[in-house]
Design a protein around this motif. Structure first.
Motif, PDB file in Angstrom:
ATOM      1  N   GLU A 151       0.884  -1.562  -0.276  1.00  0.00           N
ATOM      2  CA  GLU A 151      -0.214   0.031  -0.124  1.00  0.00           C
ATOM      3  C   GLU A 151       0.785   1.217   0.317  1.00  0.00           C
ATOM      4  N   TYR A 160       2.741   1.814  -3.029  1.00  0.00           N
ATOM      5  CA  TYR A 160       1.502   2.507  -4.465  1.00  0.00           C
ATOM      6  C   TYR A 160       0.612   3.860  -4.280  1.00  0.00           C
ATOM      7  N   ALA A 184      -1.863   1.110 -11.042  1.00  0.00           N
ATOM      8  CA  ALA A 184      -3.036   0.575 -10.848  1.00  0.00           C
ATOM      9  C   ALA A 184      -3.210  -1.557 -10.871  1.00  0.00           C
ATOM     10  N   GLU A 185      -3.155  -1.532 -11.386  1.00  0.00           N
ATOM     11  CA  GLU A 185      -2.874  -2.846 -11.931  1.00  0.00           C
ATOM     12  C   GLU A 185      -2.203  -3.406 -10.947  1.00  0.00           C
ATOM     13  N   TYR A 226      -0.935  -3.007  -8.540  1.00  0.00           N
ATOM     14  CA  TYR A 226      -1.492  -3.397  -7.213  1.00  0.00           C
ATOM     15  C   TYR A 226      -2.666  -4.393  -7.083  1.00  0.00           C
ATOM     16  N   HIS A 227      -3.421  -4.309  -8.076  1.00  0.00           N
ATOM     17  CA  HIS A 227      -4.222  -5.188  -8.106  1.00  0.00           C
ATOM     18  C   HIS A 227      -3.573  -6.670  -7.537  1.00  0.00           C
ATOM     19  N   GLU A 228      -2.381  -7.005  -8.654  1.00  0.00           N
ATOM     20  CA  GLU A 228      -2.804  -7.655  -9.211  1.00  0.00           C
ATOM     21  C   GLU A 228      -1.455  -8.852  -7.903  1.00  0.00           C
ATOM     22  N   ARG A 238      -1.798  -6.869  -5.025  1.00  0.00           N
ATOM     23  CA  ARG A 238      -2.477  -7.877  -3.630  1.00  0.00           C
ATOM     24  C   ARG A 238      -3.453  -9.088  -3.423  1.00  0.00           C
ATOM     25  N   GLN A 239      -3.602  -9.354  -4.584  1.00  0.00           N
ATOM     26  CA  GLN A 239      -4.499 -10.222  -4.838  1.00  0.00           C
ATOM     27  C   GLN A 239      -3.476 -11.871  -4.407  1.00  0.00           C
TER      28      GLN A 239
END
Length: 88
Positions: free
Chosen positions: A61, A64, A71-72, A74-76, A78-79
């Motif tokens: 976080e 980011y 954003a892509e 970060y989400h990858e 994070r998942q």
């Protein structure tokens, strides 16, 4: 003759108990038993995986928020981290 044989058997059986081998065997047995109990009760040994809990997510976080990750990305990531922390 049978009585003499049984007396010899009894004497041979008790004679072993007076030898140093009996004492050595007994000491080795109790030491091995104590070591086995210690290792069973002390818990798991060997390398353990580091915990990837909230600290890894906090770092993600922060990166980011500083703009180091899109954003892509970060989400990858994070998942991926959520999948690792759910398996604990």
């Amino acid at each position: 003759m049978a009585a003499l044989r049984s007396v010899r058997t009894v004497l041979a059986m008790y004679a072993w108990h007076d030898t140093p081998w009996m004492w050595l065997t007994m000491v080795v047995f109790w030491v091995l038993l104590a070591v086995a109990v210690y290792y069973v009760l002390s818990g798991p040994r060997g390398p353990t995986l580091p915990r990837r809990g909230p600290r890894a997510i906090e770092i993600l976080e922060e990166r980011y928020a500083r703009g180091e990750l899109s954003a892509e990305e970060y989400h990858e990531r994070r998942q991926t981290l959520d999948g690792l922390t759910d398996g604990r």
